[in-house]
Design a protein around this motif. Structure first.
Motif: not given
Length: 391
Positions: A16, A49-52, A54-56, A58-59, A67
């Protein structure tokens, strides 16, 4: 039939960063401007990275995240796997996806070695026999001016090809203090400027001419051999950390080539051309005319018709924005130019159409293997000092 009534194609994207964002935009945009036979769905985005991720997601518009790429391949709601990872993982992911019956789009260069590319091409051929399709992502083919150049050559408008010159110039690592990234590590990237951007001009010249390179003579250079370690990596820039890392790829590659029809060629790929951000220049000279393309003026194709009388002959500047030009009819009125991102959208259009028609798309994994063989020949030539004659 409305677009909502058409069969869906669930897409799983692996990666991503820069390319992942470009591919995401294309998957979102294509069905809104083109009458596609299948309706792509942005099903799942994968990153480590699950946090990164997930942010990507959504964007960028993805419905779900994973993951582990293996879970993407295993999902029943994924019909196509789009690979936007560093080259060292292309072969493993692509072969697994093809064997699982998933269509595959893989970023260029196809792999980090000829052996990996051969295995991928063999897997693609086996999968094609079962109706599973694959494509390598040489998106510059889909720039309308490049597509028109290919069309004019195929129609014989410039006669027999005699000379080709190609350059791809960038400057994003010209600063020796720019930090390390995976693109500067051979085990991850395969090569430097050669594979990253040189692969594009190898493919473009072979595509435009309809011929293949049969031999090369090369030199390669690494100007900055150590760089600060990056606190974060994976893109075109990073934040410097502590210590130094060894650059194990080339910064520049230059080579001569010969095409299967007898034409001679020059190639230059560098990431040290200060002032050049993404400069691609292709010129093809034939027995009856010439073509020239410059990505910094990407909606223009220069055409010289050598059959015209000398008193009126000259390069013609064709603005490639007419509805009859390749891909353009789906977009804006004549004169309203397209941009970098449109090549990725056209790639989606061609791939989805090929899947729906049950035909092999282009460029195929076999085409990607051919480019990989050229890159390997360049590296072998550059490593063999006897191919360079001192004056």
């Amino acid at each position: 039939m409305t677009s909502s009534d058409r069969p869906t194609l669930g897409v799983g994207l692996i990666g991503h960063a820069f390319m992942g964002a470009a591919h995401s935009q294309a998957w979102r945009t294509a069905p809104h401007f083109f009458d596609l036979p299948l309706r792509p769905e942005l099903t799942v985005l994968a990153g480590r990275d699950r946090v990164r991720v997930a942010e990507a997601a959504a964007r960028l518009g993805w419905a779900d995240v994973e993951t582990d790429w293996r879970r993407v391949v295993a999902r029943s709601d994924v019909g196509l796997v789009d690979i936007c990872t560093p080259g060292d993982s292309h072969a493993e992911i692509a072969i697994a996806a093809l064997e699982a019956g998933k269509h595959v789009l893989c970023e260029k260069p196809l792999a980090n070695s000829v052996a990996e590319a051969e295995a991928m091409a063999e897997a693609a051929a086996r999968a094609a026999a079962r109706g599973v399709r694959s494509m390598v992502g040489f998106t510059y083919r889909r720039v309308p001016a490049v597509a028109l150049a290919r069309q004019l050559v195929a129609e014989g408008r410039i006669g027999r090809i005699r000379h080709v010159r190609a350059a791809y110039l960038q400057d994003w690592i010209a600063d020796p203090t720019a930090p390390m990234s995976w693109r500067l590590e051979k085990d991850k990237a395969g090569s430097g400027a050669l594979g990253d951007i040189g692969a594009h001009i190898v493919d473009l010249t072979q595509h435009i001419t309809g011929e293949q390179l049969t031999g090369v003579s090369a030199i390669m250079e690494t100007f900055v051999r150590e760089r600060p370690l990056a606190a974060s990596s994976g893109g075109l820039s990073g934040v410097a950390g502590e210590g130094m890392g060894e650059v194990t790829v080339d910064d520049a590659a230059l080579f001569l080539g010969r095409f299967s029809g007898g034409a001679v060629a020059t190639f230059e790929a560098t990431r040290f051309a200060l002032g050049r951000k993404n400069g691609i220049r292709i010129e093809v000279n034939g027995s009856e005319g010439s073509l020239a393309f410059d990505f910094e003026d990407m909606n223009v194709l220069e055409f010289f018709d050598g059959t015209e009388p000398a008193e009126t002959a000259g390069f013609r500047r064709i603005i490639v924005t007419e509805p009859d030009h390749p891909y353009v009819g789906a977009w804006w009125p004549a004169g309203h130019g397209l941009g970098y991102e449109h090549g990725f959208t056209h790639q989606v259009v061609d791939l989805v159409t090929a899947i729906a028609k049950d035909v092999d798309p282009a460029p195929s994994f076999a085409d990607g293997l051919q480019v990989q063989r050229v890159l390997a020949a360049v590296e072998r030539s550059a490593a063999n000092a006897s191919t360079f004659t001192e004056i």
